[in-house]
Design a protein around this motif. Structure first.
Motif, PDB file in Angstrom:
ATOM      1  N   LEU A   1      27.842 -40.212 -77.011  1.00 55.69           N
ATOM      2  CA  LEU A   1      27.386 -41.161 -76.599  1.00 55.69           C
ATOM      3  C   LEU A   1      28.948 -41.186 -75.470  1.00 55.69           C
ATOM      4  O   LEU A   1      29.384 -41.269 -75.206  1.00 55.69           O
ATOM      5  CB  LEU A   1      27.574 -42.364 -78.308  1.00 55.69           C
ATOM      6  CG  LEU A   1      26.777 -42.564 -78.707  1.00 55.69           C
ATOM      7  CD1 LEU A   1      27.648 -43.434 -80.124  1.00 55.69           C
ATOM      8  CD2 LEU A   1      25.745 -43.236 -78.443  1.00 55.69           C
ATOM      9  N   PRO A   2      28.551 -42.261 -74.434  1.00 52.11           N
ATOM     10  CA  PRO A   2      29.337 -42.817 -73.479  1.00 52.11           C
ATOM     11  C   PRO A   2      31.018 -43.804 -74.294  1.00 52.11           C
ATOM     12  O   PRO A   2      30.478 -43.758 -75.324  1.00 52.11           O
ATOM     13  CB  PRO A   2      28.799 -43.732 -72.858  1.00 52.11           C
ATOM     14  CG  PRO A   2      27.443 -44.284 -73.374  1.00 52.11           C
ATOM     15  CD  PRO A   2      26.776 -43.459 -74.445  1.00 52.11           C
ATOM     16  N   LYS A   3      31.981 -43.246 -73.571  1.00 46.30           N
ATOM     17  CA  LYS A   3      33.106 -43.841 -74.137  1.00 46.30           C
ATOM     18  C   LYS A   3      32.727 -44.944 -74.830  1.00 46.30           C
ATOM     19  O   LYS A   3      33.559 -45.850 -75.721  1.00 46.30           O
ATOM     20  CB  LYS A   3      34.084 -43.841 -73.179  1.00 46.30           C
ATOM     21  CG  LYS A   3      34.421 -42.498 -73.104  1.00 46.30           C
ATOM     22  CD  LYS A   3      35.418 -42.105 -72.072  1.00 46.30           C
ATOM     23  CE  LYS A   3      36.160 -40.860 -71.789  1.00 46.30           C
ATOM     24  NZ  LYS A   3      37.576 -41.133 -71.022  1.00 46.30           N
ATOM     25  N   ARG A   4      32.288 -46.397 -74.795  1.00 44.30           N
ATOM     26  CA  ARG A   4      31.949 -47.814 -74.820  1.00 44.30           C
ATOM     27  C   ARG A   4      30.413 -47.816 -75.256  1.00 44.30           C
ATOM     28  O   ARG A   4      29.908 -47.852 -74.529  1.00 44.30           O
ATOM     29  CB  ARG A   4      31.892 -48.685 -73.677  1.00 44.30           C
ATOM     30  CG  ARG A   4      33.661 -48.541 -73.843  1.00 44.30           C
ATOM     31  CD  ARG A   4      34.238 -49.533 -72.298  1.00 44.30           C
ATOM     32  NE  ARG A   4      33.275 -49.732 -70.747  1.00 44.30           N
ATOM     33  CZ  ARG A   4      33.018 -50.258 -70.283  1.00 44.30           C
ATOM     34  NH1 ARG A   4      33.207 -51.748 -70.325  1.00 44.30           N
ATOM     35  NH2 ARG A   4      32.423 -50.022 -69.111  1.00 44.30           N
ATOM     36  N   PHE A   5      29.749 -48.019 -76.543  1.00 46.42           N
ATOM     37  CA  PHE A   5      28.332 -48.249 -76.848  1.00 46.42           C
ATOM     38  C   PHE A   5      28.407 -49.402 -77.406  1.00 46.42           C
ATOM     39  O   PHE A   5      29.261 -50.097 -77.823  1.00 46.42           O
ATOM     40  CB  PHE A   5      28.090 -47.283 -77.231  1.00 46.42           C
ATOM     41  CG  PHE A   5      29.252 -46.646 -78.516  1.00 46.42           C
ATOM     42  CD1 PHE A   5      29.186 -47.293 -79.829  1.00 46.42           C
ATOM     43  CD2 PHE A   5      30.313 -45.730 -78.588  1.00 46.42           C
ATOM     44  CE1 PHE A   5      30.524 -47.313 -81.274  1.00 46.42           C
ATOM     45  CE2 PHE A   5      31.433 -45.647 -79.272  1.00 46.42           C
ATOM     46  CZ  PHE A   5      30.979 -46.178 -81.322  1.00 46.42           C
ATOM     47  N   THR A   6      26.653 -49.989 -78.323  1.00 47.32           N
ATOM     48  CA  THR A   6      26.202 -50.999 -78.775  1.00 47.32           C
ATOM     49  C   THR A   6      26.139 -50.175 -80.122  1.00 47.32           C
ATOM     50  O   THR A   6      25.932 -49.019 -80.210  1.00 47.32           O
ATOM     51  CB  THR A   6      25.284 -51.757 -78.031  1.00 47.32           C
ATOM     52  OG1 THR A   6      24.271 -50.660 -78.331  1.00 47.32           O
ATOM     53  CG2 THR A   6      26.043 -52.265 -76.775  1.00 47.32           C
ATOM     54  N   LEU A   7      25.960 -50.971 -81.370  1.00 43.38           N
ATOM     55  CA  LEU A   7      25.534 -50.452 -82.713  1.00 43.38           C
ATOM     56  C   LEU A   7      24.337 -50.171 -82.726  1.00 43.38           C
ATOM     57  O   LEU A   7      23.499 -48.975 -82.609  1.00 43.38           O
ATOM     58  CB  LEU A   7      26.247 -51.320 -83.585  1.00 43.38           C
ATOM     59  CG  LEU A   7      27.502 -51.498 -83.671  1.00 43.38           C
ATOM     60  CD1 LEU A   7      27.411 -52.930 -84.837  1.00 43.38           C
ATOM     61  CD2 LEU A   7      28.189 -50.753 -83.860  1.00 43.38           C
ATOM     62  N   THR A   8      23.350 -50.659 -81.590  1.00 50.16           N
ATOM     63  CA  THR A   8      22.168 -50.347 -81.520  1.00 50.16           C
ATOM     64  C   THR A   8      21.828 -49.405 -80.945  1.00 50.16           C
ATOM     65  O   THR A   8      21.441 -48.256 -81.799  1.00 50.16           O
ATOM     66  CB  THR A   8      21.593 -51.391 -80.396  1.00 50.16           C
ATOM     67  OG1 THR A   8      21.422 -52.228 -81.176  1.00 50.16           O
ATOM     68  CG2 THR A   8      20.092 -50.852 -80.594  1.00 50.16           C
ATOM     69  N   GLN A   9      22.779 -48.791 -79.685  1.00 49.06           N
ATOM     70  CA  GLN A   9      22.821 -47.441 -79.402  1.00 49.06           C
ATOM     71  C   GLN A   9      23.168 -46.079 -80.135  1.00 49.06           C
ATOM     72  O   GLN A   9      22.178 -44.761 -80.575  1.00 49.06           O
ATOM     73  CB  GLN A   9      23.963 -46.955 -77.981  1.00 49.06           C
ATOM     74  CG  GLN A   9      23.317 -47.628 -76.728  1.00 49.06           C
ATOM     75  CD  GLN A   9      24.700 -47.566 -75.652  1.00 49.06           C
ATOM     76  OE1 GLN A   9      25.240 -48.192 -75.883  1.00 49.06           O
ATOM     77  NE2 GLN A   9      24.131 -47.603 -74.465  1.00 49.06           N
ATOM     78  N   LEU A  10      24.096 -46.682 -81.047  1.00 53.63           N
ATOM     79  CA  LEU A  10      24.858 -46.024 -82.724  1.00 53.63           C
ATOM     80  C   LEU A  10      23.466 -45.831 -83.018  1.00 53.63           C
ATOM     81  O   LEU A  10      23.429 -44.554 -83.727  1.00 53.63           O
ATOM     82  CB  LEU A  10      26.149 -46.329 -82.512  1.00 53.63           C
ATOM     83  CG  LEU A  10      26.169 -45.691 -83.888  1.00 53.63           C
ATOM     84  CD1 LEU A  10      26.340 -44.230 -82.725  1.00 53.63           C
ATOM     85  CD2 LEU A  10      27.960 -46.127 -84.094  1.00 53.63           C
TER      86      LEU A  10
END
Length: 228
Positions: A156-165
């Motif tokens: 993942l990118p360094k900053r991500f959303t819980l949806t992305q995770l």
């Protein structure tokens, strides 16, 4: 005085399964072979181990030479030694798998790789040697590993959303995950840091998070077990 072995010695290679996640699905980085055997066929990055280098050095060198990837998460996977796996002769391969973010590592072929490209796991071309078997083994390892180690954050990118995770975990596991239970478990972990930043959009912007590696390592030393 150098010692001479009376038995034939097999050649030794390394092969690298490089996984990536583009936000929609799990991908793998392949190279198109520029030499025989299997000229023009897609394959995993890899090559022969030099006499002066250890296995990880060889894997990292081949990755950089054939795909320009460097300084990535890399872990030894398995050793593949079927006598008929390589038409050039008796060749044993030590496979590795890497986890990267595709946007940070665009595909670039070099040396004996005429081309490199990212492919979705669900839409793969025919592969050279026994690389389909190696890839399947790596995928099984990744599916097991993300349950007890937070290796998914490498994708993942360094900053991500819980949806992305959640989308990442669903892509790796190949099945849907209950949203409420997934988030409840994740938010209970002290190393998942919510940020005062949100994604764009006029309707219900999502909060961004980051993974605190130092905090996770500290918890592990105290006996913490990651499990999803």
């Amino acid at each position: 005085m150098p010692h001479t072995y009376e038995f034939p010695r097999p050649a030794l290679t390394v092969d690298c399964v490089v996984f990536g996640f583009d936000g929609a699905g799990l991908q793998v980085l392949l190279i198109k072979r520029g030499i025989e055997p299997f000229l023009g066929t897609w394959a995993l990055p890899g090559g022969f181990v030099r006499m002066e280098e250890n296995l990880e050095e060889a894997a990292r060198r081949e990755l950089e030479e054939e795909t320009s990837l460097r300084d990535v998460f890399l872990e030894q996977l398995y050793t593949f030694g079927d006598p008929g796996r390589d038409p050039r002769g008796r060749v044993v391969s030590v496979a590795w798998f890497a986890l990267v973010h595709p946007e940070q590592h665009p595909a670039k072929g070099d040396t004996d790789a005429s081309e490199a490209a990212w492919f979705h796991i669900s839409d793969l071309p025919d592969l050279a040697f026994d690389h389909d078997h190696i890839l399947t083994t790596a995928l099984e390892r990744l599916r097991g590993k993300i349950r007890y180690q937070p290796v998914g954050f490498e994708l993942l990118p360094k900053r991500f959303t819980l949806t992305q995770l959640q989308a990442l975990y669903e892509a790796i596991l190949g099945r849907p995950i209950d949203k409420r239970n997934f988030r409840k478990k994740l938010l209970a972990f002290d190393f998942l840091i919510p940020l005062d930043e949100f994604t764009g959009g006029a309707h219900r912007p999502a909060r961004l998070h980051r993974f605190d590696r130092r905090k996770y390592d500290t918890l592990v030393k105290k006996g913490f077990l990651f499990e999803l």
